[in-house]
Design a protein around this motif. Structure first.
Motif, PDB file in Angstrom:
ATOM      1  N   GLU A   1       0.832  -1.200   0.000  1.00  0.00           N
ATOM      2  CA  GLU A   1       0.000   0.000   0.000  1.00  0.00           C
ATOM      3  C   GLU A   1       0.876   1.265   0.000  1.00  0.00           C
ATOM      4  OE1 GLU A   1      -4.079   0.707   2.382  1.00  0.00           O
ATOM      5  OE2 GLU A   1      -2.308   0.650   3.632  1.00  0.00           O
ATOM      6  N   THR A   2       0.375   2.348  -0.575  1.00  0.00           N
ATOM      7  CA  THR A   2       1.100   3.613  -0.539  1.00  0.00           C
ATOM      8  C   THR A   2       0.323   4.641   0.257  1.00  0.00           C
ATOM      9  OG1 THR A   2       2.172   3.220  -2.650  1.00  0.00           O
ATOM     10  CG2 THR A   2       2.078   5.491  -1.910  1.00  0.00           C
ATOM     11  N   LEU A   3       0.992   5.157   1.290  1.00  0.00           N
ATOM     12  CA  LEU A   3       0.408   6.220   2.100  1.00  0.00           C
ATOM     13  C   LEU A   3       1.192   7.491   1.830  1.00  0.00           C
ATOM     14  CD1 LEU A   3      -1.206   7.353   4.676  1.00  0.00           C
ATOM     15  CD2 LEU A   3       0.846   6.709   5.951  1.00  0.00           C
ATOM     16  N   CYS A   4       0.489   8.581   1.530  1.00  0.00           N
ATOM     17  CA  CYS A   4       1.172   9.861   1.380  1.00  0.00           C
ATOM     18  C   CYS A   4       0.936  10.718   2.618  1.00  0.00           C
ATOM     19  CB  CYS A   4       0.690  10.608   0.142  1.00  0.00           C
ATOM     20  SG  CYS A   4       1.449  10.012  -1.372  1.00  0.00           S
TER      21      CYS A   4
ATOM     22  N   ALA B   1       6.249   1.230 -10.646  1.00  0.00           N
ATOM     23  CA  ALA B   1       6.485  -0.089 -11.236  1.00  0.00           C
ATOM     24  C   ALA B   1       7.188  -1.010 -10.247  1.00  0.00           C
ATOM     25  CB  ALA B   1       7.315   0.063 -12.518  1.00  0.00           C
ATOM     26  N   LEU B   2       8.211  -0.490  -9.577  1.00  0.00           N
ATOM     27  CA  LEU B   2       8.976  -1.320  -8.640  1.00  0.00           C
ATOM     28  C   LEU B   2       8.124  -1.723  -7.446  1.00  0.00           C
ATOM     29  CD1 LEU B   2      12.345   0.634  -8.693  1.00  0.00           C
ATOM     30  CD2 LEU B   2      11.877  -1.576  -9.752  1.00  0.00           C
ATOM     31  N   ARG B   3       7.320  -0.786  -6.970  1.00  0.00           N
ATOM     32  CA  ARG B   3       6.420  -1.065  -5.853  1.00  0.00           C
ATOM     33  C   ARG B   3       5.452  -2.184  -6.221  1.00  0.00           C
ATOM     34  NH1 ARG B   3       2.021   3.430  -5.359  1.00  0.00           N
ATOM     35  NH2 ARG B   3       1.288   2.307  -7.190  1.00  0.00           N
ATOM     36  N   ASP B   4       4.874  -2.098  -7.423  1.00  0.00           N
ATOM     37  CA  ASP B   4       3.889  -3.097  -7.824  1.00  0.00           C
ATOM     38  C   ASP B   4       4.540  -4.450  -8.075  1.00  0.00           C
ATOM     39  OD1 ASP B   4       2.136  -1.048  -7.588  1.00  0.00           O
ATOM     40  OD2 ASP B   4       1.884  -0.694  -9.738  1.00  0.00           O
ATOM     41  N   GLU B   5       5.772  -4.432  -8.638  1.00  0.00           N
ATOM     42  CA  GLU B   5       6.519  -5.676  -8.865  1.00  0.00           C
ATOM     43  C   GLU B   5       6.771  -6.420  -7.565  1.00  0.00           C
ATOM     44  OE1 GLU B   5      10.442  -5.099 -10.742  1.00  0.00           O
ATOM     45  OE2 GLU B   5       9.262  -4.219 -12.396  1.00  0.00           O
ATOM     46  N   ALA B   6       7.281  -5.689  -6.581  1.00  0.00           N
ATOM     47  CA  ALA B   6       7.758  -6.342  -5.363  1.00  0.00           C
ATOM     48  C   ALA B   6       6.735  -6.325  -4.234  1.00  0.00           C
ATOM     49  CB  ALA B   6       9.054  -5.666  -4.903  1.00  0.00           C
ATOM     50  N   GLY B   7       5.626  -5.639  -4.425  1.00  0.00           N
ATOM     51  CA  GLY B   7       4.623  -5.560  -3.367  1.00  0.00           C
ATOM     52  C   GLY B   7       5.122  -4.807  -2.141  1.00  0.00           C
ATOM     53  N   THR B   8       5.999  -3.831  -2.371  1.00  0.00           N
ATOM     54  CA  THR B   8       6.563  -3.060  -1.265  1.00  0.00           C
ATOM     55  C   THR B   8       5.557  -2.010  -0.791  1.00  0.00           C
ATOM     56  OG1 THR B   8       8.605  -3.239  -2.514  1.00  0.00           O
ATOM     57  CG2 THR B   8       8.652  -1.824  -0.585  1.00  0.00           C
ATOM     58  N   ALA B   9       5.481  -1.846   0.527  1.00  0.00           N
ATOM     59  CA  ALA B   9       4.663  -0.752   1.054  1.00  0.00           C
ATOM     60  C   ALA B   9       5.480   0.527   0.968  1.00  0.00           C
ATOM     61  CB  ALA B   9       4.274  -1.036   2.489  1.00  0.00           C
ATOM     62  N   LEU B  10       4.785   1.655   0.774  1.00  0.00           N
ATOM     63  CA  LEU B  10       5.492   2.912   0.560  1.00  0.00           C
ATOM     64  C   LEU B  10       4.841   4.005   1.397  1.00  0.00           C
ATOM     65  CD1 LEU B  10       7.559   4.519  -1.193  1.00  0.00           C
ATOM     66  CD2 LEU B  10       5.798   4.670  -2.949  1.00  0.00           C
ATOM     67  N   ILE B  11       5.674   4.702   2.151  1.00  0.00           N
ATOM     68  CA  ILE B  11       5.194   5.931   2.800  1.00  0.00           C
ATOM     69  C   ILE B  11       5.891   7.065   2.079  1.00  0.00           C
ATOM     70  CG2 ILE B  11       5.152   7.337   4.896  1.00  0.00           C
ATOM     71  CD1 ILE B  11       5.141   4.821   6.536  1.00  0.00           C
ATOM     72  N   MET B  12       5.105   7.901   1.440  1.00  0.00           N
ATOM     73  CA  MET B  12       5.705   8.955   0.647  1.00  0.00           C
ATOM     74  C   MET B  12       5.357  10.301   1.266  1.00  0.00           C
ATOM     75  SD  MET B  12       6.081   8.909  -3.219  1.00  0.00           S
ATOM     76  CE  MET B  12       6.292  10.292  -4.254  1.00  0.00           C
ATOM     77  N   ILE B  13       6.408  11.088   1.501  1.00  0.00           N
ATOM     78  CA  ILE B  13       6.219  12.392   2.105  1.00  0.00           C
ATOM     79  C   ILE B  13       6.307  13.423   1.003  1.00  0.00           C
ATOM     80  CG2 ILE B  13       7.340  14.036   3.643  1.00  0.00           C
ATOM     81  CD1 ILE B  13       8.146  11.460   5.216  1.00  0.00           C
ATOM     82  N   THR B  14       5.321  14.273   0.909  1.00  0.00           N
ATOM     83  CA  THR B  14       5.329  15.244  -0.185  1.00  0.00           C
ATOM     84  C   THR B  14       4.484  16.466   0.167  1.00  0.00           C
ATOM     85  OG1 THR B  14       4.840  15.584  -2.524  1.00  0.00           O
ATOM     86  CG2 THR B  14       3.399  14.090  -1.347  1.00  0.00           C
ATOM     87  N   HIS B  15       4.761  17.571  -0.518  1.00  0.00           N
ATOM     88  CA  HIS B  15       3.922  18.747  -0.356  1.00  0.00           C
ATOM     89  C   HIS B  15       3.065  18.931  -1.611  1.00  0.00           C
ATOM     90  CE1 HIS B  15       7.144  20.166  -2.890  1.00  0.00           C
ATOM     91  NE2 HIS B  15       6.296  21.093  -3.301  1.00  0.00           N
ATOM     92  N   ASP B  16       3.279  18.050  -2.592  1.00  0.00           N
ATOM     93  CA  ASP B  16       2.701  18.254  -3.911  1.00  0.00           C
ATOM     94  C   ASP B  16       1.454  17.384  -4.093  1.00  0.00           C
ATOM     95  OD1 ASP B  16       2.092  18.312  -6.609  1.00  0.00           O
ATOM     96  OD2 ASP B  16       4.184  18.341  -7.237  1.00  0.00           O
TER      97      ASP B  16
END
Lengths: 358, 327
Positions: free
Chosen positions: B35-38, B200-215
């Protein structure tokens, strides 16, 4: 149509990066034969990726650095023919706003002295008049007049940019050039400064030249946009048209790369591969051809000239401009949900009711 | 919060030792595998502090974790002894920074920096580690990877350096990646390429992602879930599409209004007035109140994060359309 206030004619700027005792020096064409006309009262934007020469172009246009070839005309006069005293007078007419207000404001001077300095240099007014004007300018950009006695480090990034704007306005210029004037600021502060610049432009009848890589901001601010790639203008068009129907493949790529703040408009995979080539050894022919998805054999051979593409003053430098149909950002009716639209309206109404000055 | 969460953060509070107010307060969220959380917000909202606390990189002292727990694969990250932490970092969880030039060691070749981390965590030999480094550079689509392996960070462009850092972060197949403004320093076309690559890499490997952004543009492209932060607190959180279609908190709405939109070109942007006051001088209660056009007497109390229309919002005045109805 307004008169042309700033004009570049076959403007060139070369930098020698390596000059060995023997052999040929390494030369970068940062600005390579640029022709453009900025009209009085418009907001003219120059966009492109880092290293495309947009900042160099701005500096050559204002004679902050000399040109290596070609000419710049300001209000019809060739800048290279001016005497030193006339150059000083010119400085009064053209002012700069820099990206990073922290490094462009002398940390040892008070804010008041910083804003007064251009007036002192150009011998405008008496001391008392200048002081009074500093106070007015501070208030005009949304800072208290008492800020004059404080130092730049006491202010936030957004406030420092306001100080930079007040300083730029102090000599009553006709043209203000902003080199990435809002890109270092947070979203909410950026919006305030964008509004402020629009208001000041109106109020003081300024001509704005804005250099930026943030295309969303440019689309909002600019009347006309020049897209630069490796020192050359590849497309020049009214802002609306440029974003809606780009005619140069590089413009299309830039527009397609903008992350849109709307999940319903998730963009397709980036179509332009690779990075800016080494400007020391640019590719032959069209400089964009190695990255261009539409390149044909001719593009590697022959450099396309910037030529008129329609009756609205659009210019494109692409061999295939006539037969390509490129996609841009359609000015669709907002795809916002009714709930979101309703809250935006409520928010706008509440803000208007507050009637706070910015 | 689901049982299947990979990382669950509860009531995280960070402060400067001895200070009255917390810099980050009552921050809770969870991330499931893949999952990706921003985490969205402006400078000073605490999004980076939160990430650093999770990675065990908080500058302590003066900063300290005042409260909270962060459960990751059955361990509490916040109380983990230093040696155990070191086993996780760069291994099960990895971080991508905004400025690859300052995150990469300028004196060590790219290949060696990647190989070092796989040797350390996977106990691979010299040859195998180098082969792995080469494979990783290929996976992040760096052209001429054999050559790049032997180069130093300064020889790479900004985009290539960011790819190298992603390669390093992924080298040990982490379950979670924390990316702090990974594309902010890049040009738009390069940003688009890096976002495509990360997806693409996230979906390939099923990695969870926490993304910090102002955009918010990046959020719309990447996120499954969003937590909007203001002055150290989560003010609104929920599924990404829900936040965009149904924003409830005045700060979220103001932030969206501040962005030059891609609908009709409007004359003026509707802004958020003023700026974030220093946390020490903030009045008690809702931290956004001083800039909020909807503030009322009740905003002197801290609004709890409460469920509303499929996501959660910390605002006494939400839903705002209620204010229009005659009393």
């Amino acid at each position: 149509m307004n008169r042309v206030i700033l004009e570049a004619i076959a403007l060139e700027r070369r930098f020698t990066t390596d000059n060995p005792m023997f052999g040929t020096p390494t030369v970068v064409h940062a600005v390579n034969g640029v022709n453009l006309k900025v009209r009085q009262g418009e907001t003219f934007a120059i966009v492109g990726e880092s290293g495309c020469g947009k900042s160099t172009l701005a500096r050559v246009l204002t004679r902050l650095i000399p040109a290596s070839g070609g000419a710049v005309h300001f209000a019809g006069r060739d800048l290279s023919l001016l005497k030193p005293a006339e150059v000083r007078a010119l400085r009064r007419e053209i002012q700069f706003i820099f990206q990073d207000p922290f490094s462009s404001l002398n940390p040892r001077m008070t804010v008041g002295a910083l804003i007064e300095e251009p007036m002192r240099v150009h011998k405008i007014g008496t001391r008392a008049e200048r002081r009074a004007r500093v106070g007015q300018l501070l208030e005009r950009v949304g800072l208290p007049a008492q800020a004059a006695s404080r130092f730049p480090h006491e202010f936030s990034g957004g406030q420092r940019q306001r100080i930079g704007i007040a300083r730029a306005l102090a000599s009553e210029p006709t043209v203000v050039i902003g080199d990435e004037p809002v890109s270092a600021l947070d979203v909410s502060i950026q919006a305030q400064v964008v509004n402020l610049l629009a208001d000041l432009k109106e109020e003081f009848g300024l001509t704005l030249v804005v250099i930026a890589h943030d295309l969303a901001v440019i689309r909002h601010m600019a009347d006309r946009v020049a897209v630069m790639y490796l020192g050359e203008i590849v497309e020049l068009a009214p802002a609306e048209a440029l974003f809606e129907t780009p005619r140069h493949p590089y413009t299309e790529a830039l527009v397609a790369a903008i992350p849109l703040p709307d999940p319903a408009m998730r963009r397709a995979e980036a179509r332009v591969a690779g990075e800016l080539p080494n400007p020391i050894a640019p590719p032959p022919g069209c400089k964009f051809h190695p990255r261009c998805p539409y390149a044909v054999e001719r593009c590697a051979r022959e450099r396309p000239a910037l030529s008129p593409a329609d009756a609205q003053g659009r210019q494109v430098a692409c061999h295939r401009a006539a037969d390509l149909s490129l996609s841009g950002l359609a000015e669709t009716e907002t795809v916002r949900s009714p709930a979101a639209q309703r809250r935006f309206d409520l928010y706008a109404k509440a803000r208007a009711a507050e009637a706070t000055t910015e | 919060m689901s049982d299947t969460a990979l990382l669950t953060v509860r009531d995280l509070a960070i402060r400067i030792r001895g200070a009255q107010r917390n810099l980050v307060e009552e921050v809770s969220f969870s991330v499931a595998p893949g999952e990706t959380l921003c985490l969205v917000g402006e400078s000073g909202c605490g999004k980076s502090l939160t990430a650093l606390a999770l990675m065990g990189l908080l500058a302590s002292p003066p900063l300290e974790i005042a409260e909270g727990a962060a459960e990751f694969e059955g361990q509490d990250l916040l109380t983990l002894p230093r040696t155990e932490r070191a086993k996780l970092s760069g291994n099960r969880m990895a971080m991508i920074f905004q400025e690859p030039m300052s995150a990469l060691n300028p004196a060590i070749r790219i290949g060696e920096q990647i190989a070092e981390s796989v040797r350390r965590h996977q106990g691979l030999g010299h040859r195998e580690a180098e082969a792995r480094a080469l494979e990783m550079l290929r996976r992040v689509r760096i052209p001429a990877p054999e050559k790049r392996l032997r180069e130093f960070p300064h020889q790479l462009s900004g985009g290539m350096r960011q790819r190298a850092m992603i390669a390093m972060a992924l080298a040990n197949d982490p379950a979670l990646i924390i990316a702090d403004e990974p594309t902010t320093a890049l040009d738009v076309t390069i940003q688009a390429q890096i976002l495509d690559l990360m997806r693409a890499l996230r979906d390939e490997a099923g990695t969870a992602l926490i993304m910090i952004t102002h955009d918010l543009g990046v959020v719309a492209e990447m996120a499954d879930k969003v937590a909007v932060m203001y002055a150290g607190r989560v003010v609104e959180a929920g599924p990404m599409a829900e936040i965009f279609a149904n924003p409830q908190h005045p700060y979220t709405i103001g932030l969206m209004s501040s962005m030059p939109s891609f609908g009709a070109r409007t004359e003026r942007l509707v802004t958020i007035p003023g700026m974030v006051p220093p946390i020490a001088t903030m009045a008690p209660g809702c931290r956004f109140a001083s800039r909020c056009p909807f503030r009322a007497a009740q905003c002197a109390q801290v609004p709890p994060l409460t469920a509303l229309d499929g996501h959660s919002v910390a605002c006494w005045r939400a839903p705002l359309e209620r204010l229009e109805e005659p009393a």
